[in-house]
Design a protein around this motif. Structure first.
Motif, PDB file in Angstrom:
ATOM      1  N   MET A 164     -25.585  -0.979  11.590  1.00 31.72           N
ATOM      2  CA  MET A 164     -25.133   0.197  12.297  1.00 31.72           C
ATOM      3  C   MET A 164     -23.611   0.281  12.195  1.00 31.72           C
ATOM      4  SD  MET A 164     -25.822   1.012  16.221  1.00 31.72           S
ATOM      5  CE  MET A 164     -25.864   2.642  16.752  1.00 31.72           C
ATOM      6  N   THR A 165     -23.117   1.418  11.880  1.00 32.05           N
ATOM      7  CA  THR A 165     -21.675   1.612  11.754  1.00 32.05           C
ATOM      8  C   THR A 165     -21.157   2.354  12.976  1.00 32.05           C
ATOM      9  OG1 THR A 165     -22.472   2.744   9.781  1.00 32.05           O
ATOM     10  CG2 THR A 165     -20.262   1.911   9.724  1.00 32.05           C
ATOM     11  N   ASP A 166     -20.025   1.888  13.416  1.00 32.83           N
ATOM     12  CA  ASP A 166     -19.378   2.592  14.518  1.00 32.83           C
ATOM     13  C   ASP A 166     -18.744   3.866  13.983  1.00 32.83           C
ATOM     14  OD1 ASP A 166     -20.051   0.706  16.374  1.00 32.83           O
ATOM     15  OD2 ASP A 166     -18.191  -0.427  16.141  1.00 32.83           O
ATOM     16  N   VAL A 167     -19.056   4.949  14.609  1.00 32.43           N
ATOM     17  CA  VAL A 167     -18.464   6.220  14.233  1.00 32.43           C
ATOM     18  C   VAL A 167     -17.307   6.504  15.182  1.00 32.43           C
ATOM     19  CG1 VAL A 167     -18.839   8.698  13.978  1.00 32.43           C
ATOM     20  CG2 VAL A 167     -20.658   7.078  13.378  1.00 32.43           C
ATOM     21  N   VAL A 168     -16.152   6.642  14.596  1.00 33.32           N
ATOM     22  CA  VAL A 168     -14.969   6.929  15.395  1.00 33.32           C
ATOM     23  C   VAL A 168     -14.728   8.432  15.324  1.00 33.32           C
ATOM     24  CG1 VAL A 168     -12.506   6.504  15.670  1.00 33.32           C
ATOM     25  CG2 VAL A 168     -14.006   4.672  14.865  1.00 33.32           C
ATOM     26  N   PRO A 169     -14.770   9.084  16.467  1.00 35.23           N
ATOM     27  CA  PRO A 169     -14.557  10.537  16.444  1.00 35.23           C
ATOM     28  C   PRO A 169     -13.128  10.869  16.009  1.00 35.23           C
ATOM     29  CG  PRO A 169     -14.585   9.745  18.699  1.00 35.23           C
ATOM     30  CD  PRO A 169     -14.942   8.573  17.809  1.00 35.23           C
ATOM     31  N   GLU A 170     -13.031  11.949  15.279  1.00 35.97           N
ATOM     32  CA  GLU A 170     -11.711  12.389  14.849  1.00 35.97           C
ATOM     33  C   GLU A 170     -10.971  12.977  16.050  1.00 35.97           C
ATOM     34  OE1 GLU A 170      -9.853  15.703  11.918  1.00 35.97           O
ATOM     35  OE2 GLU A 170     -11.623  14.622  11.216  1.00 35.97           O
ATOM     36  N   ILE A 171      -9.729  12.606  16.158  1.00 35.50           N
ATOM     37  CA  ILE A 171      -8.916  13.099  17.267  1.00 35.50           C
ATOM     38  C   ILE A 171      -8.031  14.220  16.742  1.00 35.50           C
ATOM     39  CG2 ILE A 171      -7.114  12.523  18.925  1.00 35.50           C
ATOM     40  CD1 ILE A 171      -8.221   9.660  18.913  1.00 35.50           C
ATOM     41  N   THR A 172      -8.160  15.363  17.370  1.00 36.28           N
ATOM     42  CA  THR A 172      -7.342  16.504  17.007  1.00 36.28           C
ATOM     43  C   THR A 172      -6.224  16.628  18.024  1.00 36.28           C
ATOM     44  OG1 THR A 172      -9.321  17.601  16.175  1.00 36.28           O
ATOM     45  CG2 THR A 172      -7.367  18.981  16.525  1.00 36.28           C
ATOM     46  N   PRO A 173      -4.976  16.556  17.552  1.00 35.27           N
ATOM     47  CA  PRO A 173      -3.875  16.652  18.519  1.00 35.27           C
ATOM     48  C   PRO A 173      -3.815  18.030  19.160  1.00 35.27           C
ATOM     49  CG  PRO A 173      -3.031  16.566  16.266  1.00 35.27           C
ATOM     50  CD  PRO A 173      -4.519  16.406  16.185  1.00 35.27           C
ATOM     51  N   CYS A 174      -3.493  18.024  20.426  1.00 35.99           N
ATOM     52  CA  CYS A 174      -3.321  19.267  21.180  1.00 35.99           C
ATOM     53  C   CYS A 174      -1.966  19.858  20.799  1.00 35.99           C
ATOM     54  CB  CYS A 174      -3.368  18.946  22.675  1.00 35.99           C
ATOM     55  SG  CYS A 174      -3.120  20.362  23.731  1.00 35.99           S
ATOM     56  N   PRO A 175      -1.904  21.154  20.532  1.00 36.22           N
ATOM     57  CA  PRO A 175      -0.600  21.743  20.207  1.00 36.22           C
ATOM     58  C   PRO A 175       0.355  21.636  21.392  1.00 36.22           C
ATOM     59  CG  PRO A 175      -2.263  23.448  20.473  1.00 36.22           C
ATOM     60  CD  PRO A 175      -2.968  22.127  20.575  1.00 36.22           C
ATOM     61  N   LEU A 176       1.581  21.369  21.090  1.00 35.31           N
ATOM     62  CA  LEU A 176       2.598  21.217  22.133  1.00 35.31           C
ATOM     63  C   LEU A 176       2.837  22.552  22.822  1.00 35.31           C
ATOM     64  CD1 LEU A 176       4.633  19.370  23.495  1.00 35.31           C
ATOM     65  CD2 LEU A 176       6.245  19.963  21.715  1.00 35.31           C
ATOM     66  N   GLN A 177       2.775  22.549  24.126  1.00 38.60           N
ATOM     67  CA  GLN A 177       2.956  23.763  24.911  1.00 38.60           C
ATOM     68  C   GLN A 177       4.173  23.620  25.820  1.00 38.60           C
ATOM     69  OE1 GLN A 177       0.980  26.562  24.795  1.00 38.60           O
ATOM     70  NE2 GLN A 177      -0.153  25.670  23.114  1.00 38.60           N
ATOM     71  N   MET A 178       5.347  23.462  25.223  1.00 41.54           N
ATOM     72  CA  MET A 178       6.569  23.328  26.011  1.00 41.54           C
ATOM     73  C   MET A 178       7.065  24.731  26.350  1.00 41.54           C
ATOM     74  SD  MET A 178       8.713  21.226  27.430  1.00 41.54           S
ATOM     75  CE  MET A 178       8.170  19.719  26.674  1.00 41.54           C
ATOM     76  N   PRO A 179       7.040  25.090  27.625  1.00 42.71           N
ATOM     77  CA  PRO A 179       7.472  26.444  27.971  1.00 42.71           C
ATOM     78  C   PRO A 179       8.980  26.601  27.764  1.00 42.71           C
ATOM     79  CG  PRO A 179       7.182  25.147  29.953  1.00 42.71           C
ATOM     80  CD  PRO A 179       6.713  24.291  28.797  1.00 42.71           C
ATOM     81  N   PRO A 180       9.415  27.769  27.303  1.00 46.43           N
ATOM     82  CA  PRO A 180      10.860  27.994  27.248  1.00 46.43           C
ATOM     83  C   PRO A 180      11.393  27.994  28.681  1.00 46.43           C
ATOM     84  CG  PRO A 180       9.661  30.003  26.696  1.00 46.43           C
ATOM     85  CD  PRO A 180       8.647  28.922  26.879  1.00 46.43           C
ATOM     86  N   HIS A 181      12.565  27.440  28.865  1.00 49.33           N
ATOM     87  CA  HIS A 181      13.088  27.328  30.233  1.00 49.33           C
ATOM     88  C   HIS A 181      14.601  27.196  30.220  1.00 49.33           C
ATOM     89  CE1 HIS A 181      14.093  23.039  29.969  1.00 49.33           C
ATOM     90  NE2 HIS A 181      13.054  22.965  29.163  1.00 49.33           N
ATOM     91  N   ARG A 182      15.173  27.292  31.420  1.00 47.86           N
ATOM     92  CA  ARG A 182      16.611  27.134  31.621  1.00 47.86           C
ATOM     93  C   ARG A 182      16.894  26.033  32.642  1.00 47.86           C
ATOM     94  NH1 ARG A 182      18.486  31.391  34.246  1.00 47.86           N
ATOM     95  NH2 ARG A 182      16.405  31.931  34.917  1.00 47.86           N
ATOM     96  N   LEU A 183      16.038  25.016  32.705  1.00 45.52           N
ATOM     97  CA  LEU A 183      16.269  23.893  33.613  1.00 45.52           C
ATOM     98  C   LEU A 183      17.472  23.083  33.138  1.00 45.52           C
ATOM     99  CD1 LEU A 183      12.621  22.576  34.080  1.00 45.52           C
ATOM    100  CD2 LEU A 183      13.970  23.845  35.757  1.00 45.52           C
ATOM    101  N   SER A 184      18.123  22.418  34.082  1.00 47.17           N
ATOM    102  CA  SER A 184      19.212  21.494  33.770  1.00 47.17           C
ATOM    103  C   SER A 184      19.001  20.206  34.548  1.00 47.17           C
ATOM    104  CB  SER A 184      20.568  22.083  34.183  1.00 47.17           C
ATOM    105  OG  SER A 184      20.922  23.167  33.364  1.00 47.17           O
TER     106      SER A 184
END
Length: 175
Positions: free
Chosen positions: A1-21
């Motif tokens: 039996m072979t272990d099946v490793v699921p493919e991991i799909t990276p989540c797209p980066l969702q960095m909101p534009p902002h004016r924080l300091s």
């Protein structure tokens, strides 16, 4: 039996534009400031420093912490704490202190807010804390009673990502 490793799909980066300091009042430890500078570049956040600094900006430890991020840092250095505080409106500043009466989780961050932290050795002056506490603008990061305070760069990371999380939520709700 072979272990099946699921493919991991990276989540797209969702960095909101902002004016924080992020603002540091008289930081003393170069690697902390370098790590914070790197965090600011990675999140698109402006960094403000109030002199006197406990190091010179060309410090090898500072540059090592920020590595190749340093040229992309939106950095403003102010002559002193008063000059830094004069640069932003009191209603847009959140001060972080272990003496804070409100928890970080109770704050409602807005675009354009400044997250202000004191030096590693002295924190923020009591007079400045008292003024901002009267405005409800002094926060603390929850931790177990009796434990020493968190490292400055860790504290900045916690606060900045909470503010970004709130701004991203607002942006999703408005979309």
């Amino acid at each position: 039996m072979t272990d099946v490793v699921p493919e991991i799909t990276p989540c797209p980066l969702q960095m909101p534009p902002h004016r924080l300091s992020v603002a540091l009042l008289q930081p003393q430890i170069a690697p902390n400031t370098g790590n914070i500078a790197r965090l600011c570049v990675a999140t698109g956040t402006a960094l403000h420093l109030a002199r006197p600094l406990g190091f010179v900006l060309s410090d090898k430890e500072l540059r090592r912490s920020a590595m190749d991020y340093w040229p992309r840092l939106k950095l403003t250095v102010h002559d002193d704490t008063a000059a830094l505080l004069a640069a932003g409106a009191p209603q847009s500043r959140w001060l972080f202190s272990s003496k804070g009466g409100r928890l970080l989780w109770d704050a409602e961050f807005r675009d354009g807010d400044w997250l202000v932290f004191g030096s590693e050795t002295r924190g923020i002056e009591d007079e400045i804390l008292a003024h901002h506490a009267s405005l409800g603008r002094v926060l603390r990061i929850p931790q177990l009673e009796g434990e020493r305070c968190l490292n400055l760069s860790t504290s900045v990371g916690i606060a900045l990502y909470e503010a970004l999380r709130q701004l991203a939520r607002v942006a999703r709700e408005q979309a």
